[in-house]
Scaffold this motif. Structure first.
Motif, PDB file in Angstrom:
ATOM      1  N   GLY A  65      18.029   5.130  36.381  1.00 11.19           N
ATOM      2  CA  GLY A  65      17.588   4.882  35.014  1.00 11.19           C
ATOM      3  C   GLY A  65      18.523   5.484  33.980  1.00 11.19           C
ATOM      4  O   GLY A  65      18.835   4.863  32.960  1.00 11.19           O
ATOM      5  N   PHE A  66      18.994   6.723  34.240  1.00 11.51           N
ATOM      6  CA  PHE A  66      19.919   7.371  33.303  1.00 11.51           C
ATOM      7  C   PHE A  66      21.228   6.588  33.217  1.00 11.51           C
ATOM      8  O   PHE A  66      21.769   6.371  32.124  1.00 11.51           O
ATOM      9  N   THR A  67      21.739   6.153  34.369  1.00 13.25           N
ATOM     10  CA  THR A  67      22.980   5.364  34.380  1.00 13.25           C
ATOM     11  C   THR A  67      22.801   4.061  33.609  1.00 13.25           C
ATOM     12  O   THR A  67      23.674   3.659  32.826  1.00 13.25           O
ATOM     13  N   TYR A  68      21.665   3.427  33.810  1.00 12.20           N
ATOM     14  CA  TYR A  68      21.405   2.169  33.108  1.00 12.20           C
ATOM     15  C   TYR A  68      21.324   2.400  31.602  1.00 12.20           C
ATOM     16  O   TYR A  68      21.951   1.667  30.814  1.00 12.20           O
ATOM     17  N   ALA A  69      20.541   3.411  31.187  1.00 14.59           N
ATOM     18  CA  ALA A  69      20.379   3.675  29.755  1.00 14.59           C
ATOM     19  C   ALA A  69      21.711   4.023  29.114  1.00 14.59           C
ATOM     20  O   ALA A  69      22.040   3.549  28.008  1.00 14.59           O
ATOM     21  N   LEU A  70      22.504   4.860  29.785  1.00 14.01           N
ATOM     22  CA  LEU A  70      23.801   5.254  29.230  1.00 14.01           C
ATOM     23  C   LEU A  70      24.725   4.041  29.104  1.00 14.01           C
ATOM     24  O   LEU A  70      25.422   3.874  28.089  1.00 14.01           O
ATOM     25  N   THR A  71      24.725   3.196  30.111  1.00 16.84           N
ATOM     26  CA  THR A  71      25.585   2.011  30.079  1.00 16.84           C
ATOM     27  C   THR A  71      25.188   1.071  28.945  1.00 16.84           C
ATOM     28  O   THR A  71      26.045   0.555  28.210  1.00 16.84           O
ATOM     29  N   VAL A  72      23.886   0.851  28.777  1.00 15.74           N
ATOM     30  CA  VAL A  72      23.420  -0.057  27.728  1.00 15.74           C
ATOM     31  C   VAL A  72      23.777   0.466  26.353  1.00 15.74           C
ATOM     32  O   VAL A  72      24.329  -0.266  25.508  1.00 15.74           O
ATOM     33  N   VAL A  73      23.511   1.750  26.115  1.00 12.66           N
ATOM     34  CA  VAL A  73      23.739   2.306  24.782  1.00 12.66           C
ATOM     35  C   VAL A  73      25.226   2.392  24.469  1.00 12.66           C
ATOM     36  O   VAL A  73      25.685   1.994  23.386  1.00 12.66           O
ATOM     37  N   VAL A  74      26.013   2.912  25.418  1.00  8.14           N
ATOM     38  CA  VAL A  74      27.447   3.084  25.163  1.00  8.14           C
ATOM     39  C   VAL A  74      28.144   1.733  25.047  1.00  8.14           C
ATOM     40  O   VAL A  74      28.908   1.486  24.102  1.00  8.14           O
ATOM     41  N   THR A  75      27.888   0.839  25.994  1.00  5.45           N
ATOM     42  CA  THR A  75      28.550  -0.461  25.958  1.00  5.45           C
ATOM     43  C   THR A  75      28.122  -1.264  24.748  1.00  5.45           C
ATOM     44  O   THR A  75      28.956  -1.829  24.021  1.00  5.45           O
ATOM     45  N   GLY A  76      26.801  -1.319  24.510  1.00  5.74           N
ATOM     46  CA  GLY A  76      26.323  -2.069  23.352  1.00  5.74           C
ATOM     47  C   GLY A  76      26.807  -1.483  22.043  1.00  5.74           C
ATOM     48  O   GLY A  76      27.191  -2.205  21.116  1.00  5.74           O
ATOM     49  N   GLY A  77      26.799  -0.128  21.955  1.00  5.63           N
ATOM     50  CA  GLY A  77      27.275   0.499  20.725  1.00  5.63           C
ATOM     51  C   GLY A  77      28.753   0.308  20.500  1.00  5.63           C
ATOM     52  O   GLY A  77      29.212   0.069  19.372  1.00  5.63           O
ATOM     53  N   LEU A  79      30.619  -2.120  21.489  1.00  3.61           N
ATOM     54  CA  LEU A  79      30.963  -3.514  21.226  1.00  3.61           C
ATOM     55  C   LEU A  79      30.139  -4.124  20.095  1.00  3.61           C
ATOM     56  O   LEU A  79      30.075  -5.356  19.961  1.00  3.61           O
ATOM     57  N   THR A  80      29.491  -3.276  19.293  1.00  4.44           N
ATOM     58  CA  THR A  80      28.615  -3.773  18.235  1.00  4.44           C
ATOM     59  C   THR A  80      29.347  -4.682  17.265  1.00  4.44           C
ATOM     60  O   THR A  80      28.797  -5.671  16.768  1.00  4.44           O
ATOM     61  N   PHE A  81      30.616  -4.338  16.992  1.00  2.00           N
ATOM     62  CA  PHE A  81      31.367  -5.094  15.988  1.00  2.00           C
ATOM     63  C   PHE A  81      32.057  -6.320  16.571  1.00  2.00           C
ATOM     64  O   PHE A  81      32.843  -6.970  15.900  1.00  2.00           O
ATOM     65  N   THR A  82      31.766  -6.627  17.827  1.00  2.00           N
ATOM     66  CA  THR A  82      32.304  -7.841  18.438  1.00  2.00           C
ATOM     67  C   THR A  82      31.186  -8.869  18.587  1.00  2.00           C
ATOM     68  O   THR A  82      30.011  -8.577  18.349  1.00  2.00           O
ATOM     69  N   VAL A  83      31.567 -10.055  19.012  1.00  2.18           N
ATOM     70  CA  VAL A  83      30.583 -11.132  19.134  1.00  2.18           C
ATOM     71  C   VAL A  83      29.574 -10.852  20.234  1.00  2.18           C
ATOM     72  O   VAL A  83      28.394 -11.213  20.126  1.00  2.18           O
ATOM     73  N   ILE A  84      30.016 -10.173  21.299  1.00  5.64           N
ATOM     74  CA  ILE A  84      29.136  -9.995  22.458  1.00  5.64           C
ATOM     75  C   ILE A  84      28.363  -8.681  22.418  1.00  5.64           C
ATOM     76  O   ILE A  84      27.513  -8.441  23.273  1.00  5.64           O
ATOM     77  N   GLY A  85      28.653  -7.808  21.448  1.00  4.79           N
ATOM     78  CA  GLY A  85      28.015  -6.495  21.430  1.00  4.79           C
ATOM     79  C   GLY A  85      26.507  -6.540  21.305  1.00  4.79           C
ATOM     80  O   GLY A  85      25.773  -6.000  22.145  1.00  4.79           O
ATOM     81  N   LEU A  86      26.017  -7.185  20.247  1.00  8.60           N
ATOM     82  CA  LEU A  86      24.569  -7.240  20.024  1.00  8.60           C
ATOM     83  C   LEU A  86      23.839  -8.028  21.111  1.00  8.60           C
ATOM     84  O   LEU A  86      22.770  -7.600  21.561  1.00  8.60           O
ATOM     85  N   PRO A  87      24.366  -9.170  21.568  1.00  2.90           N
ATOM     86  CA  PRO A  87      23.682  -9.839  22.688  1.00  2.90           C
ATOM     87  C   PRO A  87      23.603  -8.984  23.941  1.00  2.90           C
ATOM     88  O   PRO A  87      22.574  -8.998  24.647  1.00  2.90           O
ATOM     89  N   LEU A  88      24.671  -8.204  24.241  1.00  4.04           N
ATOM     90  CA  LEU A  88      24.608  -7.317  25.407  1.00  4.04           C
ATOM     91  C   LEU A  88      23.547  -6.241  25.226  1.00  4.04           C
ATOM     92  O   LEU A  88      22.810  -5.912  26.169  1.00  4.04           O
ATOM     93  N   LEU A  89      23.456  -5.690  24.024  1.00  4.05           N
ATOM     94  CA  LEU A  89      22.435  -4.673  23.762  1.00  4.05           C
ATOM     95  C   LEU A  89      21.031  -5.272  23.887  1.00  4.05           C
ATOM     96  O   LEU A  89      20.118  -4.641  24.432  1.00  4.05           O
ATOM     97  N   ALA A  90      20.856  -6.500  23.384  1.00  6.88           N
ATOM     98  CA  ALA A  90      19.552  -7.160  23.496  1.00  6.88           C
ATOM     99  C   ALA A  90      19.189  -7.400  24.954  1.00  6.88           C
ATOM    100  O   ALA A  90      18.041  -7.164  25.371  1.00  6.88           O
ATOM    101  N   LEU A  91      20.168  -7.848  25.758  1.00  4.23           N
ATOM    102  CA  LEU A  91      19.902  -8.044  27.185  1.00  4.23           C
ATOM    103  C   LEU A  91      19.568  -6.721  27.861  1.00  4.23           C
ATOM    104  O   LEU A  91      18.709  -6.660  28.750  1.00  4.23           O
ATOM    105  N   GLY A  92      20.253  -5.648  27.452  1.00  4.52           N
ATOM    106  CA  GLY A  92      19.953  -4.335  28.019  1.00  4.52           C
ATOM    107  C   GLY A  92      18.537  -3.882  27.715  1.00  4.52           C
ATOM    108  O   GLY A  92      17.848  -3.303  28.575  1.00  4.52           O
ATOM    109  N   LEU A  93      18.050  -4.176  26.505  1.00  6.79           N
ATOM    110  CA  LEU A  93      16.678  -3.805  26.137  1.00  6.79           C
ATOM    111  C   LEU A  93      15.663  -4.649  26.914  1.00  6.79           C
ATOM    112  O   LEU A  93      14.600  -4.149  27.310  1.00  6.79           O
TER     113      LEU A  93
END
Length: 413
Positions: A65-77, A79-93
């Motif tokens: 769970g910690f690995t998953y949460a860290l990956t979602v937050v770090v990767t999504g954060g 890449l926020t300013f790219t096209v895929i950042g927000l969709p990846l964060l939404a999929l992570g949630l």
């Protein structure tokens, strides 16, 4: 138990015996108190072993769970300013929601924690990609699950090491340690993985209901457009063409022109009747002018089955509620005409406290269902969108009783 309202708590404790004569002392042997205490729980029973198993599983589950949460937050954060950042964060949630579901199941199985599942994401049917993305990004359930996964790693290490050590060193006190740590786990599950307060659940329901209302309004507009196009509009086009031909023949063949004008006059009458029927389907004038009693009596008079209408209301409800009540009864009476095979029917309308109650009965063949394809599901959805209820009682062979409830709202001046 019969006669006891649903939800009423019933005390199963025997009445306290009356006090006997006092001998002037306060001393007693305490035997009655001992009989009232629950029996002591065995040190290593099934519940204890389930708690131990849960605590030992905390470490691998927490690491994942910690690995998953860290990956979602770090990767999504990142890449926020790219096209895929927000969709990846939404999929992570969305994935975090599923992890939360698995954790609730584990707690339910091993700790006996009964936590209700959160409401689904309130996304209206037909919503665009941007709306779906936004609803996923602001999902409080997903964010709380990520928080739960992020803080669990230290706790998972602590519980795993404590239980594993105690199995070989602190065997006699392990049941008590397991109980304390399992209670903390129960508190975390209830605090972070349970549904939010009733307000959040209510917001989710209202979001879903709004989608139903929008879909219903769009379907009604399409129906009106179709009725105008296929009915009155087509008839008026034919009327214009007929009058044009009559105008051309007026001088050279007056008799034929007169016959064509007579035919056009009949077309005008039919077009007017179709427009009246269409207007009645949108909002009948009799409902606006005279209320539910007169409007429902008019609907009942057009039913192929004799219908007795009884309306007992102290005042007229709000226009929106009155309209929903009218169209609900109207559609139910249409179903009776088309599908029931009934000989008689009845409509009763009354007010109870802050609810408007509608009840439609018939002595037909029965078998009506919400998923039966006769529009019942649509009626249930429409009533649900305004905090109403819709109940169908229709055993095979009949009779059929449909009860609908709407919130009472006073009519504004």
């Amino acid at each position: 138990m019969r006669g006891v309202p649903h939800g009423t708590l019933i005390s199963m404790t025997a009445p306290r015996p009356a006090a006997g004569p006092s001998d002037g002392t306060d001393e007693h042997d305490g035997s009655d108190d001992l009989h009232r205490l629950p029996p002591p729980r065995p040190a290593y029973d099934a519940h204890t072993w389930k708690e131990i198993a849960y605590l030992l599983l905390n470490l691998p589950v927490a690491v994942f769970g910690f690995t998953y949460a860290l990956t979602v937050v770090v990767t999504g954060g990142a890449l926020t300013f790219t096209v895929i950042g927000l969709p990846l964060l939404a999929l992570g949630l969305l994935g975090a929601r599923q992890l939360g579901k698995l954790e609730r199941a584990r707690a339910r199985k091993l700790l006996g924690v009964r936590v209700a599942e959160p409401s689904p994401l309130p996304i209206a049917k037909g919503g665009g990609a941007v709306q779906r993305l936004w609803m996923a990004l602001k999902d409080p359930v997903g964010w709380r699950t990520l928080l739960y996964d992020a803080i669990r790693l230290p706790w998972g290490i602590l519980t795993f090491c404590t239980v594993l050590t105690s199995l070989f060193v602190l065997w006699p006190v392990l049941p008590y340690l397991a109980r304390v740590m399992a209670n903390l786990d129960r508190a975390m599950v209830r605090g972070l993985l349970s549904p939010s307060d009733e307000l959040e659940r209510r917001i989710a329901e209202l979001e879903s209901d709004r989608g139903i209302v929008v879909d219903t309004a769009a379907a009604d507009l399409r129906r009106i457009e179709r009725d105008l196009h296929d009915g009155a509009q087509a008839r008026l086009v034919n009327l214009a063409m007929g009058l044009g031909l009559a105008k051309e023949k007026l001088l050279e063949d007056p008799d034929t022109a007169a016959a064509m004008v007579e035919e056009a006059h009949g077309e005008v009458k039919l077009a007017l009747q179709e427009l009246r029927d269409l207007a009645r389907g949108i909002h009948p004038a009799v409902l606006t002018d005279r209320g539910l009693d007169a409007a429902l009596s008019a609907v009942a008079s057009r039913c192929t089955v004799p219908v007795k209408v009884t309306v007992d209301l102290p005042a007229r409800p709000a226009e929106a509620i009155e309209g929903i009540a009218y169209f609900t009864v109207s559609e139910l009476l249409q179903n009776i005409s088309k599908h029931s095979g009934a000989r008689t029917a009845a409509v009763d309308v009354w007010r109870t406290a802050d609810r408007l109650i509608l009840q439609v009965r018939d002595d037909g063949r029965g078998g009506a269902r919400l998923d039966g394809g006769s529009g019942m599901r649509g009626l249930a959805d429409r009533l649900g969108a305004v905090d109403g209820l819709f109940v169908v009682d229709s055993p095979a062979g009949g009779p059929t009783v449909v009860t609908a409830e709407l919130p009472w709202r006073d009519r504004t001046a």
